[in-house]
Scaffold this active site. Sequence first.
Site, PDB file in Angstrom:
ATOM      1  N   THR A   1      -1.113  12.976 -15.690  1.00 43.00           N
ATOM      2  CA  THR A   1      -2.299  13.027 -16.558  1.00 43.00           C
ATOM      3  C   THR A   1      -2.430  14.341 -17.337  1.00 43.00           C
ATOM      4  OG1 THR A   1      -4.732  13.066 -16.474  1.00 43.00           O
ATOM      5  CG2 THR A   1      -3.603  13.827 -14.525  1.00 43.00           C
ATOM      6  N   ASP A   2      -3.115  14.250 -18.476  1.00 40.99           N
ATOM      7  CA  ASP A   2      -3.463  15.445 -19.255  1.00 40.99           C
ATOM      8  C   ASP A   2      -4.469  16.329 -18.505  1.00 40.99           C
ATOM      9  OD1 ASP A   2      -5.284  13.311 -19.503  1.00 40.99           O
ATOM     10  OD2 ASP A   2      -6.048  14.019 -21.430  1.00 40.99           O
TER      11      ASP A   2
ATOM     12  N   LYS B   1      -3.272  14.703  -8.717  1.00 39.94           N
ATOM     13  CA  LYS B   1      -2.209  14.238  -9.626  1.00 39.94           C
ATOM     14  C   LYS B   1      -1.121  15.313  -9.758  1.00 39.94           C
ATOM     15  CE  LYS B   1      -2.089  10.871 -11.754  1.00 39.94           C
ATOM     16  NZ  LYS B   1      -1.490   9.551 -11.374  1.00 39.94           N
TER      17      LYS B   1
ATOM     18  N   TYR C   1      -9.323  15.176  -8.626  1.00 35.10           N
ATOM     19  CA  TYR C   1      -8.415  14.188  -9.228  1.00 35.10           C
ATOM     20  C   TYR C   1      -7.215  14.896  -9.848  1.00 35.10           C
ATOM     21  CZ  TYR C   1      -6.567  11.177 -12.919  1.00 35.10           C
ATOM     22  OH  TYR C   1      -5.710  10.482 -13.746  1.00 35.10           O
TER      23      TYR C   1
ATOM     24  N   ASP D   1       0.869  -1.179   0.000  1.00 34.48           N
ATOM     25  CA  ASP D   1       0.000   0.000   0.000  1.00 34.48           C
ATOM     26  C   ASP D   1       0.907   1.230   0.000  1.00 34.48           C
ATOM     27  OD1 ASP D   1      -1.602   2.160   0.593  1.00 34.48           O
ATOM     28  OD2 ASP D   1      -2.759   1.134   2.135  1.00 34.48           O
TER      29      ASP D   1
HETATM   30  N1  LIG Z   1      -6.537   5.414 -17.316  1.00 37.51           N
HETATM   31  C1  LIG Z   1      -6.315   6.543 -17.976  1.00 37.51           C
HETATM   32  O1  LIG Z   1      -6.962   6.826 -18.991  1.00 37.51           O
HETATM   33  C2  LIG Z   1      -5.264   7.478 -17.485  1.00 37.51           C
HETATM   34  C3  LIG Z   1      -5.234   8.787 -18.022  1.00 37.51           C
HETATM   35  C4  LIG Z   1      -4.237   9.661 -17.580  1.00 37.51           C
HETATM   36  C5  LIG Z   1      -3.300   9.245 -16.644  1.00 37.51           C
HETATM   37  N2  LIG Z   1      -3.357   7.968 -16.148  1.00 37.51           N
HETATM   38  C6  LIG Z   1      -2.348   7.570 -15.161  1.00 37.51           C
HETATM   39  O2  LIG Z   1      -1.678   6.402 -15.598  1.00 37.51           O
HETATM   40  C7  LIG Z   1      -1.316   5.610 -14.471  1.00 37.51           C
HETATM   41  C8  LIG Z   1      -1.859   4.200 -14.655  1.00 37.51           C
HETATM   42  O3  LIG Z   1      -3.285   4.280 -14.780  1.00 37.51           O
HETATM   43  P1  LIG Z   1      -4.181   2.969 -14.990  1.00 37.51           P
HETATM   44  O4  LIG Z   1      -5.436   3.405 -15.675  1.00 37.51           O
HETATM   45  O5  LIG Z   1      -3.368   1.886 -15.583  1.00 37.51           O
HETATM   46  O6  LIG Z   1      -4.542   2.604 -13.482  1.00 37.51           O
HETATM   47  P2  LIG Z   1      -5.737   1.676 -12.976  1.00 37.51           P
HETATM   48  O7  LIG Z   1      -6.009   0.586 -13.948  1.00 37.51           O
HETATM   49  O8  LIG Z   1      -6.886   2.552 -12.553  1.00 37.51           O
HETATM   50  O9  LIG Z   1      -5.108   1.020 -11.682  1.00 37.51           O
HETATM   51  C9  LIG Z   1      -4.667   1.772 -10.595  1.00 37.51           C
HETATM   52  C10 LIG Z   1      -4.006   0.771  -9.668  1.00 37.51           C
HETATM   53  O10 LIG Z   1      -3.572   1.466  -8.495  1.00 37.51           O
HETATM   54  C11 LIG Z   1      -3.797   0.580  -7.421  1.00 37.51           C
HETATM   55  N3  LIG Z   1      -3.860   1.308  -6.160  1.00 37.51           N
HETATM   56  C12 LIG Z   1      -4.817   2.155  -5.723  1.00 37.51           C
HETATM   57  N4  LIG Z   1      -4.522   2.587  -4.477  1.00 37.51           N
HETATM   58  C13 LIG Z   1      -3.353   2.003  -4.128  1.00 37.51           C
HETATM   59  C14 LIG Z   1      -2.549   2.029  -2.975  1.00 37.51           C
HETATM   60  N5  LIG Z   1      -2.899   2.760  -1.904  1.00 37.51           N
HETATM   61  N6  LIG Z   1      -1.405   1.302  -2.954  1.00 37.51           N
HETATM   62  C15 LIG Z   1      -1.052   0.553  -4.018  1.00 37.51           C
HETATM   63  N7  LIG Z   1      -1.776   0.466  -5.154  1.00 37.51           N
HETATM   64  C16 LIG Z   1      -2.924   1.188  -5.199  1.00 37.51           C
HETATM   65  C17 LIG Z   1      -5.106  -0.106  -7.740  1.00 37.51           C
HETATM   66  O11 LIG Z   1      -5.221  -1.280  -6.964  1.00 37.51           O
HETATM   67  P3  LIG Z   1      -6.490  -2.288  -7.114  1.00 37.51           P
HETATM   68  O12 LIG Z   1      -6.145  -3.132  -8.314  1.00 37.51           O
HETATM   69  O13 LIG Z   1      -6.471  -3.036  -5.837  1.00 37.51           O
HETATM   70  O14 LIG Z   1      -7.687  -1.417  -7.314  1.00 37.51           O
HETATM   71  C18 LIG Z   1      -4.941  -0.362  -9.231  1.00 37.51           C
HETATM   72  O15 LIG Z   1      -4.317  -1.604  -9.482  1.00 37.51           O
HETATM   73  C19 LIG Z   1      -1.895   6.329 -13.255  1.00 37.51           C
HETATM   74  O16 LIG Z   1      -0.921   7.157 -12.683  1.00 37.51           O
HETATM   75  C20 LIG Z   1      -2.988   7.194 -13.852  1.00 37.51           C
HETATM   76  O17 LIG Z   1      -3.308   8.331 -13.081  1.00 37.51           O
HETATM   77  C21 LIG Z   1      -4.312   7.088 -16.546  1.00 37.51           C
END
Ligand SMILES: NC(=O)c1ccc[n+]([C@@H]2O[C@H](COP(=O)([O-])OP(=O)(O)OC[C@H]3O[C@@H](n4cnc5c(N)ncnc54)[C@H](OP(=O)(O)O)[C@@H]3O)[C@@H](O)[C@H]2O)c1
Length: 293
Positions: free
Chosen positions: A106-107, A135, A131, A41
């Site tokens: 993020t954007d 970030k 959010y 965590d």
């Molecule tokens: N998705 C998008 O379109 C998008 C856009 C812009 C930026 N980003 C950035 O890209 C990165 C990856 O995004 P993603 O979409 O691949 O993420 P995601 O699929 O939403 O997964 C986030 C992960 O973080 C884990 N998590 C949450 N709280 C935590 C904690 N306290 N300790 C450890 N792990 C924790 C979650 O665990 P659980 O599996 O247990 O829930 C999940 O596995 C992030 O930094 C995100 O902000 C994403």
Amino acid sequence: MAVSSSTRVLLVGAGAQLAGALIERLTPACTLIPRTRPQLDVTSARAVDEAVAEVAPDVVVNCASFNDVDGAERDPVTALRVNGLAVGHLADACRRSGAVLVHYSTDFVFDPVVDPGMLREDDPLSPGSIYAQSKLLGEVLARRAPRHYVLRVASLFGGRRGHSSLDRIASALDGGAPVKAFANRTVTPSYVVDLAEALVATLDRAVPYGLYHCVNTGRTTWVDVATALARALGRNPAELVVPTPFDPAMFPARRPTYAALSNAAIAAHGVVLPGWEDAIMRFARARARADDA
Ligand SMILES: NC(=O)c1ccc[n+]([C@@H]2O[C@H](COP(=O)([O-])OP(=O)(O)OC[C@H]3O[C@@H](n4cnc5c(N)ncnc54)[C@H](OP(=O)(O)O)[C@@H]3O)[C@@H](O)[C@H]2O)c1
């Protein structure tokens, strides 16, 4: 830092959609130690310190994030702890151990009122939601690691969870169902496979540490993305893609209307990401292969 089998990479938030692609790409290339949320965590500074001391990584990659954009308005404390303060814990641990920190942002840190064209790293920030603010705090705290990459990504797709907007559009189109897509929301989609390749290239080429936009090349709208995807899936976009006007007021949390990121800075260091249309084609082919298997 050339990535080799002796490079130790600690991947936190290893359940993330992006993490799946990183695991696939990094597993043969280096010694990868993934940690999911139950294993680590990141909001616990002590747990982070212990993990970094135990693993002794050369690189820490942070995919842990609270990505529920509307949920963050209801639970700002968790958003700030996971997206903000936890990045500080990771950066402090990296500073003490000498590891490189790779953090994803993020954007959504941008929200210009008029279309600014392609946004560069140093363009004015205006995070319009909890959010986005959380970030941005993470971006700032990541700098406590002297050797850091903050990579701003956007509209991820192709992850193993298949829960992104674009994955959902693909599933609907596959089933012949019509999809609504915003006509006037500008984005730079990011195929997780290309982001994984870009991370390896960034490390291999010893790109100078700092903040970079890391997205597929070119800008588009959700209608154009859905149209390209429909064609790539062998569907008729004229029948299935329904253009819808985007109004930021339609969601509890504000989303930017114009958030197309220029990846020219990282490209200038030799990390060239493919165009978004090329990425959509490869994504559609990968889906077809997975269906056949
Ligand atoms: N998705 C998008 O379109 C998008 C856009 C812009 C930026 N980003 C950035 O890209 C990165 C990856 O995004 P993603 O979409 O691949 O993420 P995601 O699929 O939403 O997964 C986030 C992960 O973080 C884990 N998590 C949450 N709280 C935590 C904690 N306290 N300790 C450890 N792990 C924790 C979650 O665990 P659980 O599996 O247990 O829930 C999940 O596995 C992030 O930094 C995100 O902000 C994403």
